[in-house]
Design a protein around this motif. Structure first.
Motif, PDB file in Angstrom:
ATOM      1  N   LEU A  57      24.450   8.782 -30.132  1.00 42.06           N
ATOM      2  CA  LEU A  57      24.399   7.334 -29.953  1.00 42.06           C
ATOM      3  C   LEU A  57      22.958   6.839 -29.870  1.00 42.06           C
ATOM      4  N   THR A  58      22.092   7.587 -29.190  1.00 42.38           N
ATOM      5  CA  THR A  58      20.679   7.219 -29.116  1.00 42.38           C
ATOM      6  C   THR A  58      20.041   7.249 -30.498  1.00 42.38           C
ATOM      7  N   GLN A  59      20.383   8.281 -31.270  1.00 47.15           N
ATOM      8  CA  GLN A  59      19.839   8.389 -32.622  1.00 47.15           C
ATOM      9  C   GLN A  59      20.325   7.243 -33.508  1.00 47.15           C
ATOM     10  N   ARG A  60      21.617   6.843 -33.373  1.00 50.74           N
ATOM     11  CA  ARG A  60      22.129   5.705 -34.153  1.00 50.74           C
ATOM     12  C   ARG A  60      21.377   4.432 -33.797  1.00 50.74           C
ATOM     13  N   TRP A  61      21.059   4.265 -32.515  1.00 50.31           N
ATOM     14  CA  TRP A  61      20.293   3.083 -32.081  1.00 50.31           C
ATOM     15  C   TRP A  61      18.930   3.041 -32.756  1.00 50.31           C
ATOM     16  N   VAL A  62      18.267   4.200 -32.834  1.00 49.63           N
ATOM     17  CA  VAL A  62      16.960   4.259 -33.502  1.00 49.63           C
ATOM     18  C   VAL A  62      17.098   3.877 -34.973  1.00 49.63           C
TER      19      VAL A  62
ATOM     20  N   LEU B 254      30.722  15.300 -24.660  1.00 48.48           N
ATOM     21  CA  LEU B 254      31.437  15.522 -25.913  1.00 48.48           C
ATOM     22  C   LEU B 254      30.509  16.049 -27.003  1.00 48.48           C
ATOM     23  N   TRP B 255      30.908  17.169 -27.626  1.00 49.53           N
ATOM     24  CA  TRP B 255      30.140  17.795 -28.709  1.00 49.53           C
ATOM     25  C   TRP B 255      30.708  17.350 -30.048  1.00 49.53           C
ATOM     26  N   LEU B 256      29.832  16.848 -30.949  1.00 49.10           N
ATOM     27  CA  LEU B 256      30.271  16.307 -32.231  1.00 49.10           C
ATOM     28  C   LEU B 256      29.964  17.215 -33.405  1.00 49.10           C
ATOM     29  N   GLY B 257      29.447  18.423 -33.142  1.00 47.09           N
ATOM     30  CA  GLY B 257      29.112  19.340 -34.222  1.00 47.09           C
ATOM     31  C   GLY B 257      27.620  19.540 -34.354  1.00 47.09           C
ATOM     32  N   GLU B 258      27.236  20.572 -35.102  1.00 48.04           N
ATOM     33  CA  GLU B 258      25.827  20.950 -35.189  1.00 48.04           C
ATOM     34  C   GLU B 258      24.941  19.866 -35.799  1.00 48.04           C
ATOM     35  N   SER B 259      25.458  19.076 -36.724  1.00 52.30           N
ATOM     36  CA  SER B 259      24.620  18.064 -37.368  1.00 52.30           C
ATOM     37  C   SER B 259      24.422  16.836 -36.488  1.00 52.30           C
ATOM     38  N   ARG B 260      25.407  16.507 -35.647  1.00 51.72           N
ATOM     39  CA  ARG B 260      25.310  15.321 -34.799  1.00 51.72           C
ATOM     40  C   ARG B 260      24.926  15.646 -33.363  1.00 51.72           C
ATOM     41  N   GLY B 261      25.365  16.785 -32.864  1.00 49.39           N
ATOM     42  CA  GLY B 261      25.050  17.156 -31.500  1.00 49.39           C
ATOM     43  C   GLY B 261      25.983  16.505 -30.500  1.00 49.39           C
ATOM     44  N   TYR B 262      25.474  16.241 -29.305  1.00 46.29           N
ATOM     45  CA  TYR B 262      26.276  15.633 -28.248  1.00 46.29           C
ATOM     46  C   TYR B 262      26.367  14.120 -28.447  1.00 46.29           C
ATOM     47  N   LEU B 263      27.457  13.544 -27.954  1.00 50.81           N
ATOM     48  CA  LEU B 263      27.712  12.127 -28.164  1.00 50.81           C
ATOM     49  C   LEU B 263      26.567  11.256 -27.668  1.00 50.81           C
ATOM     50  N   SER B 264      26.051  11.509 -26.459  1.00 55.32           N
ATOM     51  CA  SER B 264      24.981  10.670 -25.906  1.00 55.32           C
ATOM     52  C   SER B 264      23.731  10.728 -26.776  1.00 55.32           C
TER      53      SER B 264
END
Length: 299
Positions: free
Chosen positions: A15-20, A2-12
């Protein structure tokens, strides 16, 4: 995926970035410059990442020429520390680090049985799509060889090396094994220099900071062993569209690379990664000096 847009990128990736961000800490790179490093775009990395970034920054790329080689460490003496004497290391090992572009590279891996599915999952979710950190899953992955390209990116006004990139690619699949930036750095938790390796990732990077160690037989190790934030070790960083930066220190992930000379004038390395004290991956490298120089100059 799943692609979330240029600022967020792919979902996986997001989610890793949110964890950080949730489990790490906000950092100010003006005060913690040792955490700075190249940040990747949302769609992936690939073997041309550093060349693109250098052109954008107005840097000049310097690679191997007929008369000179480039290395991961420009000045070996920079690694001197109270607990490390650079002169105690075997000359062949030093030669590899300061003239890395003169060496061909072979590699093979050993995944420990229970962790092999983790390597497969990492490849499916991240590595192949991002073209970064494609650790070999079997001997077939490296059977046709590994390319090795070292490029220094130089500030044309000062002549100073701003960044040294080492890109390794699996010949058989064309997948990028590693695309990393190498530098000598100082961290708050150690008295003396460390080797800093940064692997760009979408909206951030994975960073390994390793302290040097010399052994009685002339071999050389770098170790990412530390206990707390600011020590040598493994870090993830994330940068948001507003320039804010978060960093997460992974105390449970340790890495050791031991480099040594052989009786046949080869240089070899054993690379071990451990999680919660258990070794999950061993990589082995053989480095041999090329017989004839390749004539490549990139500007």
């Amino acid at each position: 995926m799943l692609w979330l847009g240029e600022s967020r990128g792919y979902l996986s990736d997001w989610l890793t970035q949110r964890w950080v961000c949730l489990t790490g800490r906000r950092v100010d790179l003006s005060a913690d410059a040792w955490l700075g490093g190249p940040v990747g775009p949302a769609r992936g990395i690939g073997k041309d990442f550093f060349a693109r970034e250098a052109r954008r920054a107005g840097l000049v790329a310097r690679s191997r020429t007929e008369s000179a080689d480039v290395g991961l460490v420009s000045d070996w003496r920079e690694l001197a520390a109270p607990d490390f004497d650079p002169a105690a290391v075997h000359p062949s090992v030093i030669e590899f680090y300061v003239e890395t572009s003169a060496f061909d590279l072979d590699a093979w891996s050993e995944w420990r049985g229970p962790f092999r599915p983790f390597g497969w999952l990492l490849a499916r979710l991240f590595s192949r799509r991002l073209q970064q950190l494609n650790v070999p899953l079997s001997a077939l992955d490296t059977s046709r060889g590994v390319t090795s390209e070292v490029v220094q990116f130089v500030d044309p006004s000062s002549g100073r090396v701003r960044e040294t990139a080492w890109v390794r690619e699996l010949v058989g699949s064309g997948n990028v094994l590693y695309a990393g930036s190498y530098a000598v750095a100082h961290v708050p938790g150690r008295q003396g220099a460390c080797v800093k390796v940064v692997f760009p990732l979408p909206n951030g990077n994975a960073m390994v900071i390793m302290r040097p160690e010399a052994h009685a037989d002339g071999s050389f190790s770098v170790l990412s062993s530390g206990r707390r934030f600011g020590d040598p070790g493994f870090y993830f960083t994330v940068r948001d569209p507003h320039g804010r930066v978060w960093a997460r220190y992974l105390r449970t992930l340790k890495e050791t690379i031991r480099v040594y000379a052989t009786a046949t004038d080869e240089v070899r390395a054993d690379h071990e990664l451990r999680l919660w004290g258990a070794t999950f991956l061993r990589l082995h490298y053989r480095m041999r000096r090329r017989r004839a120089p390749a004539l490549t100059v990139t500007v």
